[in-house]
Design an enzyme around this catalytic site. Structure first.
Site, mmCIF file in Angstrom:
data_model
loop_
_atom_site.group_PDB
_atom_site.id
_atom_site.type_symbol
_atom_site.label_atom_id
_atom_site.label_comp_id
_atom_site.label_asym_id
_atom_site.label_seq_id
_atom_site.Cartn_x
_atom_site.Cartn_y
_atom_site.Cartn_z
ATOM 1 N N LYS A 116 0.981 -1.554 -0.127
ATOM 2 C CA LYS A 116 0.046 -0.273 0.289
ATOM 3 C C LYS A 116 0.917 1.038 0.040
ATOM 4 O O LYS A 116 1.278 1.921 0.925
ATOM 5 C CB LYS A 116 -1.015 -0.232 1.859
ATOM 6 C CG LYS A 116 -2.362 -0.462 0.854
ATOM 7 C CD LYS A 116 -3.214 -0.368 2.040
ATOM 8 C CE LYS A 116 -3.991 0.552 2.486
ATOM 9 N NZ LYS A 116 -5.200 0.656 1.058
HETATM 10 N N1 PMP Z 1 -7.406 -3.010 -3.380
HETATM 11 C C1 PMP Z 1 -7.060 -1.700 -2.858
HETATM 12 C C2 PMP Z 1 -5.829 -0.781 -3.625
HETATM 13 C C3 PMP Z 1 -6.979 -1.516 -1.485
HETATM 14 O O1 PMP Z 1 -6.498 0.108 -1.066
HETATM 15 C C4 PMP Z 1 -7.880 -1.622 -0.757
HETATM 16 C C5 PMP Z 1 -8.316 -0.901 0.382
HETATM 17 N N2 PMP Z 1 -6.843 -1.121 1.832
HETATM 18 C C6 PMP Z 1 -8.503 -3.102 -0.517
HETATM 19 C C7 PMP Z 1 -8.537 -3.167 -1.818
HETATM 20 C C8 PMP Z 1 -9.138 -3.939 0.123
HETATM 21 O O2 PMP Z 1 -7.820 -4.419 1.151
HETATM 22 P P1 PMP Z 1 -8.425 -4.575 2.935
HETATM 23 O O3 PMP Z 1 -9.339 -5.334 2.750
HETATM 24 O O4 PMP Z 1 -6.673 -5.590 3.500
HETATM 25 O O5 PMP Z 1 -8.519 -2.662 3.741
#
Ligand code: PMP
Length: 315
Positions: free
Chosen positions: A165
């Protein structure tokens, strides 16, 4: 079209190695992370349980483990481990005495001030910041939202890895989301450069075909979502539904019986139409609705079996 949610920033933040008032958490304008997007972050949700007067914070360990993986990929040097970061998050929420649903944003970033995007410098300092805000729905979870298959492609693993991220990579999200909004849609789905379905602008994606849950694999340039994994777990354990993990073609989106986005921020957001192809009757489908109810109950601490995914905070 969904409006941007108003944000209510909490009184205290954590920056560097200390807690301070949010308005005192300031950075020089030449901070490397601002100049080059060289930071990594997480979004964690806390759910306020009114009856119990407690905040339930979801999947804290998983998020903090992932932030360390993101640091590794970007070659940042974190000085706190998962336990230490967990304590900071808990302490911050206690200081802020949040009594609403909240969103917590930890981030490791390159704090040095210099020109040149290299993330390695002899005297470089990396730093840590955590803020928290009140946050309700990020996407409308009460209806079937309208989605566009974006003309922007998902960043590839060999450009900026989506499994980290990394702040700078959210320009990809900003472009797809803005184009979707300007075209009258609520959100966007990316295809990979190869043309397969990847994920939503900032959330993972599931489709339902003939009673079967389907999601793409983690090598399709997606973030390895914590919610995605958890949904596969609870769908199997509580609804007896296995998930097929495989490549998804664009045209499968149009003939799916149901589809939904999932993520910490997005929660479970039903999709009603994609590129003006209506899915089912355009309303949240039955499997989506069952999963949504289960997920919401778990997040609010109402399902004893899943309390271990939550950290309970009382004031
Ligand atoms: N894809 C992206 C690009 C994101 O930013 C997120 C949000 N964190 C998700 C998927 C979902 O991930 P998570 O379930 O770990 O929050």
């Amino acid at each position: 079209m969904a409006k941007n949610p108003a944000i209510s920033i909490h009184e205290y933040a954590f920056l560097g190695k200390e807690f301070m008032k949010y308005q005192d958490a300031r950075l020089p304008v030449m901070t490397h992370a601002f100049m080059y997007g060289t930071a990594v972050f997480e979004g964690i949700r806390g759910y306020w349980n009114k009856e119990e007067q407690k905040l339930y914070v979801l999947h804290v360990r998983e998020h903090l483990e992932r932030i360390l993986q993101s640091c590794k990929i970007l070659r940042l040097q974190p000085y706190y481990n998962v336990e230490e970061m967990t304590n900071i998050v808990i302490e911050l929420l206690k200081k802020n005495k949040a009594q609403n649903d909240v969103y917590i944003r930890p981030s490791w970033f390159k704090a040095c001030e210099r020109i040149g995007p290299n993330v390695i410098g002899a005297d470089d300092e990396d730093s840590f910041v955590v803020t928290s805000i009140d946050l309700g729905d990020y996407l409308d979870t009460s209806k079937g939202i309208s989605v566009q298959v974006s003309s922007w492609r998902r960043l590839s693993d060999n450009a900026i890895p989506a499994r980290a991220k990394i702040n700078g990579s959210y320009v990809n999200t900003a472009l797809s989301k803005a184009t979707a909004h300007l075209s009258g849609y609520d959100d966007a789905i990316y295809l990979t450069e190869e043309g397969h379905v990847a994920e939503g602008s900032a959330m993972n994606l599931f489709i339902v075909r003939n009673g079967k849950l389907i999601t793409c694999g983690i090598t399709e340039n997606i973030l390895e979502g914590i919610t995605r994994k958890f949904i596969m777990q609870i769908a199997k354990a509580e609804l007896g539904l296995e998930t097929e993990v495989r490549q998804i073609d664009r045209s499968e989106l149009y003939i799916a019986d149901e589809a939904f986005f999932c993520g910490t921020g997005a929660q479970i957001a039903p999709i009603g139409s994609i590129d003006h192809y209506t899915l089912g009757d355009g309303k949240p489908g039955s499997i989506t609705s069952k999963l949504q109810k289960l997920y919401t109950d778990i997040c609010r601490g109402k399902v004893a079996k899943y309390k271990d995914v939550l950290i309970e905070i009382g004031y």
